[in-house]
Each structure stands twice: as structure tokens, then as C-alpha cells.
Design a protein around this motif. Sequence first.
Motif, PDB file in Angstrom:
ATOM      1  N   VAL A 206       0.811  -1.135   0.067  1.00 50.42           N
ATOM      2  CA  VAL A 206       0.040   0.052  -0.160  1.00 50.42           C
ATOM      3  C   VAL A 206       0.938   1.152   0.107  1.00 50.42           C
ATOM      4  O   VAL A 206       0.843   1.988  -0.886  1.00 50.42           O
ATOM      5  N   PRO A 207       1.790   1.362   0.980  1.00 45.89           N
ATOM      6  CA  PRO A 207       2.768   2.550   0.796  1.00 45.89           C
ATOM      7  C   PRO A 207       3.438   2.662  -0.345  1.00 45.89           C
ATOM      8  O   PRO A 207       3.568   3.871  -0.827  1.00 45.89           O
ATOM      9  N   VAL A 210       1.190   3.902  -3.054  1.00 46.06           N
ATOM     10  CA  VAL A 210       0.757   5.353  -2.958  1.00 46.06           C
ATOM     11  C   VAL A 210       1.914   6.371  -3.253  1.00 46.06           C
ATOM     12  O   VAL A 210       1.938   7.262  -3.820  1.00 46.06           O
ATOM     13  N   SER A 211       3.090   5.843  -2.832  1.00 44.92           N
ATOM     14  CA  SER A 211       4.358   6.830  -3.094  1.00 44.92           C
ATOM     15  C   SER A 211       4.499   6.858  -4.599  1.00 44.92           C
ATOM     16  O   SER A 211       5.306   7.620  -5.187  1.00 44.92           O
ATOM     17  N   PHE A 213       2.533   6.690  -7.087  1.00 48.32           N
ATOM     18  CA  PHE A 213       1.740   7.319  -7.650  1.00 48.32           C
ATOM     19  C   PHE A 213       2.014   8.786  -7.416  1.00 48.32           C
ATOM     20  O   PHE A 213       1.946   9.820  -8.243  1.00 48.32           O
ATOM     21  N   ARG A 214       2.685   9.130  -6.227  1.00 48.41           N
ATOM     22  CA  ARG A 214       2.898  10.270  -5.834  1.00 48.41           C
ATOM     23  C   ARG A 214       3.780  10.804  -6.581  1.00 48.41           C
ATOM     24  O   ARG A 214       4.215  11.987  -7.152  1.00 48.41           O
TER      25      ARG A 214
ATOM     26  N   TYR B  95       5.487   8.120   5.499  1.00 45.48           N
ATOM     27  CA  TYR B  95       5.159   7.158   4.171  1.00 45.48           C
ATOM     28  C   TYR B  95       5.118   5.678   4.234  1.00 45.48           C
ATOM     29  O   TYR B  95       5.073   4.955   3.602  1.00 45.48           O
ATOM     30  N   PHE B  98      -0.699   2.602   6.106  1.00 48.70           N
ATOM     31  CA  PHE B  98      -1.359   1.962   4.878  1.00 48.70           C
ATOM     32  C   PHE B  98      -2.499   1.633   5.354  1.00 48.70           C
ATOM     33  O   PHE B  98      -3.398   1.132   4.602  1.00 48.70           O
ATOM     34  N   SER B 141      -9.200   8.390   7.019  1.00 47.48           N
ATOM     35  CA  SER B 141      -8.050   7.778   6.238  1.00 47.48           C
ATOM     36  C   SER B 141      -6.759   8.627   6.332  1.00 47.48           C
ATOM     37  O   SER B 141      -6.776   9.750   6.509  1.00 47.48           O
ATOM     38  N   PHE B 143      -4.305   9.129   4.688  1.00 46.27           N
ATOM     39  CA  PHE B 143      -3.859   9.757   3.480  1.00 46.27           C
ATOM     40  C   PHE B 143      -4.654  10.890   3.253  1.00 46.27           C
ATOM     41  O   PHE B 143      -4.151  11.710   2.427  1.00 46.27           O
ATOM     42  N   GLU B 144      -5.804  11.296   4.078  1.00 48.67           N
ATOM     43  CA  GLU B 144      -6.466  12.661   3.874  1.00 48.67           C
ATOM     44  C   GLU B 144      -5.672  13.715   5.110  1.00 48.67           C
ATOM     45  O   GLU B 144      -6.399  14.835   5.163  1.00 48.67           O
ATOM     46  N   LYS B 150       0.166  13.536   9.617  1.00 49.28           N
ATOM     47  CA  LYS B 150       0.612  12.078   9.376  1.00 49.28           C
ATOM     48  C   LYS B 150       1.663  11.675  10.212  1.00 49.28           C
ATOM     49  O   LYS B 150       1.898  10.415  10.588  1.00 49.28           O
TER      50      LYS B 150
END
Lengths: 270, 290
Positions: A206-207, A210-211, A213-214, B95, B98, B141, B143-144, B150
Motif C-alpha cells: 500500500v505505501p 501510494v508513493s 503515484f505521488r 510514508y 497504510f 483515512s 492519507f487525507e 501524518k
Amino acid sequence: MLKDITIGQYFPGKSLVHRLDPRVKIILIVAFIVMLFIADSFFGLGVGMVFVLGAFLISGIPFKMMLKSLKPIMPLLIFTGLLNILFIRTGEVIWKWKFIVITELGVTTALFMVIRIVALIIGSSLLTYTTSPIQLTDAIERLFSPLKVIKVPVHELAMMMTIALRFIPTLIEETDKIMSAQKARGADLETGSVIQRAKALIPIFVPLIVSSFRRAEELALAMECRCYHGGEGRTRLKQLKTSFRDYAALAVTAVFIAGVVFADKIDFII
Amino acid sequence: MSVIKTEGLTYVYGEGTPFCKTAVDNVDLEIEEGEFVGVIGHTGSGKSTLIQHFNGLLKPTSGKVYIDGEELWKDKSRLRDIRFKVGLVFQYPEYQLFEETVYKDIAFGPKNMGLSDEDTDKRIREAARMVGLKEEIFEKSPFELSGGQKRRVAIAGVMAMEPKVLILDEPASGLDPKGRDAILAQIREYHQEKKNTVMLVSHSMEDIAKHTTKILVMNKAKVFCYDTPVNVFHRAEELQQMGLSVPQITRVFNRLKAAGVPVNDDVYTVKYAKDLILSMLGKDNKKVER
Ligand SMILES: Nc1ncnc2c1ncn2[C@@H]1O[C@H](COP(=O)(O)OP(=O)(O)OP(=O)(O)O)[C@@H](O)[C@H]1O
Ligand SMILES: [Mg+2]
């Protein structure tokens, strides 16, 4: 584990092999592959081996790196070898136990196949060791540019390849980092059933996604800021030029191909 | 007994390749329980590499690491338990988030320890409180959230494991000054409340001076010194030679002293400096405390 991946690893250098035009190097690799496939005797393969090992010597890449490039395909080599030894049942039998029959032909074929694959890998890793990924995709773009006539987006494909190659080490590093971070939180990646292990990968993927895409977004933005608009009318900082040594290399390779054919003939006569 | 001890610890990246690099070179170190250790050093001096040895993420090329007297890497199956004892928060930990919700993400560590749901819940709430996260965001979440939030979630994720030693690699980097002070103050509070060992890697001498009880200075893969702030900042000249600075206020006082003003030379926080000057001027005659 991740550190063993050598794809796209470039060893900067100034040797003859490094300085060859990358287009010529790609053509030479194709010629080398042809060489390996027309060789149907150990003599012929031997000539091919001499060719690639000679090139390796000239390039000045440490031999250790050659062994390292072979490490990941070890399972494939063993598999190919065993398959040939066990399933070729014609020829003189040298060993027999219950239903296992090993014949001379099986052993020689296995050996032949293994040497052929090893030579292939050595040749292609020599290409990536001595040619920077940028040069490589540049050369591919040039070699395939005639396809533009039939509307193949050659430049775009080459750019995608460049970017992909560029990000392999970054992604490996990132994966390593995320794995460490999750291990520090007690993630258990080594034990458990297959399902448990697959589940344990979620905190890593998942991370990572995500990274990625970033990064992709940032890269796209950065490219746009520099007015990138595809291959149309784009000029290059580094022009590819062929010179005397490229023709010399082509000539030497031609001689070796002839050598392979000749060696096969000799083998046939013997 | 010291909680972290190393003997001749050496780590080489990419051993046996043309790119090999000694990142930690023959480090002998003993860190006592309950200290708040600041780790400082130039970029690339091996700080991050060193701390990753303390919970067995990196295996020393040579040398030994002891946690609580137990030798790491002697029995590989013990590593996971040791990771619960020594919590490590990486550089840019945001980072690693998850999960679908903040709550679940903080729960990841405690769940891995095999705690009951009830205990996990208690620890999550406590960790969130310590890093200053409101319970309203538990169901959001991760991520938001904003970058600073974070970061807090990630730190809470490790704090919730209640490790005996908490190590943070530049927890405040990339935050605004207010956010940085807040996070560091919360870490200090955590240290005072829990009385356990905390290790803080930072590039800011000011931050380190303000919060820590011991300072570890790394220079070119070696330990330059490990001592109390007073003793470390006494060596201002050597520090400056290797590209590190002393806190601004210490520099001010060193200059004052050089100019002949009779001041103490153990000044490294602004608060202490202020009190000292006020008392020297006779405006404040309460006893000066650091
Ligand atoms: N994964 C790696 N592979 C190869 N070399 C590395 C790797 N990680 C770090 N190094 C090298 O090891 C040395 C020490 O790195 P380290 O990350 O420990 O430094 P640091 O003190 O944490 O620096 P910073 O303050 O910038 O975070 C550096 O010279 C770096 O180039
Ligand atoms: Mg670091």
C-alpha cells in the motif's frame, strides 16, 4: 535479497566497450544471440563464449559482477539442466535407477543448453553494465524510428522505458525502507502460512503504490513545467555518432559468426 | 546496566562491490537507561545507519550490539521481541502509513505484539494523546491528513508499542517551526512521563540543547564524543571544525567571554541565558536554575 537485482546497473567506465555507439552495441548483441543459436556444437558455443568473455575482459568490469548477474537465474539453469537430463531417453544409457534413466545425449544436451543460457545472460548483462540506461533507450528509439512511419509512438515508448529504468533503483530503495519501517513495528514477513505471508505484504504494497503515484504525479508536473511535449522537433544534447571503432567491432563480430559456422563444420567432420 | 551497548560496531554498505562505503566505523557505546540522548552529526555521518542496528534491522558487518545485556543476532528468533523493546521511528515516517483509518494504523504495532483489543485500545488513545492527536480523526483515512498530522500518526504508531527505548530519526524535519517545537515538546513530555530511554536524531543544535540529557556526536562514521551537553558544547571549536555549530546562544556567550565579560561558559539554552543575565544585572535575585 533485493540488493541482488542487477538489471539496469551501469558501471561507468572508459573502455572500448563503453565507448561503442549504443546502437552498434544493440546490433552486436542481436548478432551474438544469432551466433549462439546457429551454434549447434560445443565448438561453436566455445567460439561464442570466447567472444563474450573477450568483450568482458576489454570492458574492465570485475568478473565478480558477471557471477552476480548469473545468480538470479540459477533456478532456471538448474531446472533446464534437470529437465534435459531426466527427459531425454535416447542415446547411450550411462546410469539407471528404477524409472530414472540418464543417457549420454541427455547430459550433453543439458550442458549445451545451460552454457547457451549462461552466455546469453553474460552478453546481455555486459550490455547493461557498459551502457547507461539513457544511452540504451536513446539507441532503441533511434533503431526503431523507422516505425514512426506506421504511426508507432517510438519516442513515447522510449521515454516510458527511460523513466521505468530510472525508477527501478528508487523503487528498490523505497521497498527496502518501507520493509524496515514495518518490521520495526513488528511486521512478520518471514514466518506463517502462505495466506498469512500474502497478508503481511499489504503493509508494504500500500505505501509503495501510494508513493509511486505521488512520484509519477510529481514527475509529470516537473516535465510539464519544462515544456515537455513529446518527440516532435526535439533535439538532443548528446548526438549518437558511429566511428571507426564501431565498424571495427562490427567486423570482428562478423568474423566470430563465421568462426562459429566454421567450428560447427569442424565438429561435424570430427 | 546499560540499555544499549555496542562493541566495535562496524557497518559497510554494499560490501564487495565497487560502491562499498563504511557508514559506521568501530563504534563503542554505552547508553544508560532513562537518558534522553540527542544524536547529531553531519549529513552522511552514519546516524541513521547506527540507530538501525539498535533494533536489529541492520546486521553489523562486524562487532556486537547488546540490548538490555542481550546480544543481538545471537538468536534470530529473538529479534522480533527486541523490536518491540526498541521502537524506531524512521525519517519521514508518514510514508509507511497504510491502513484505512488512523486508528487501525496506530493499532498495527500493538496488534503485532499480540495484545488484547482492550489493551490495544488503551494504548492507542494514550499514544494519540501524547502526540497531540484528537480522537475525532481516528476514523479518517491517514492519507487525507496534513503532513504534520501524518507524522504524528506515524510516531503514535511506534509509541503505542510502549518500547523501552524510543528512537526517532529526525522527527521534526520538514515541519514548520511551530509544529517542530510542538512535536519535540511532546517527545520530551513522553520521556518525562514514562521515564524510559529516548534517542533523538536531529540536525538542529538548538533542539538538541533544549531537550536532551546526553549528546552523541557522530563524525565521518565514527563517534566523536558522547557526553553531557555542557561538556559537548565546551568543545565548540572542534565542533565547528567538523562543520557542526553550537547553539547560537552558546556562541553569543563565548564571544562575551572573549570580550572580557565575566560570564559562565556552560550556557546553551536561551532560558538559562536570560535568567543568568537578569541576575547579573541585579534585576532578578532569585536563584538561577537551568
Ligand atoms: N542503502 C544504502 N546503500 C549504500 N550506501 C548508503 C545507504 N544508506 C546510506 N548509505 C551511505 O552511508 C553513509 C551514512 O548514511 P546515513 O544515512 O547513516 O547518514 P546520516 O548521518 O543519517 O545522514 P543524514 O543526516 O543525511 O540523514 C552515507 O555516506 C550514505 O551515502
Ligand atoms: Mg539520516
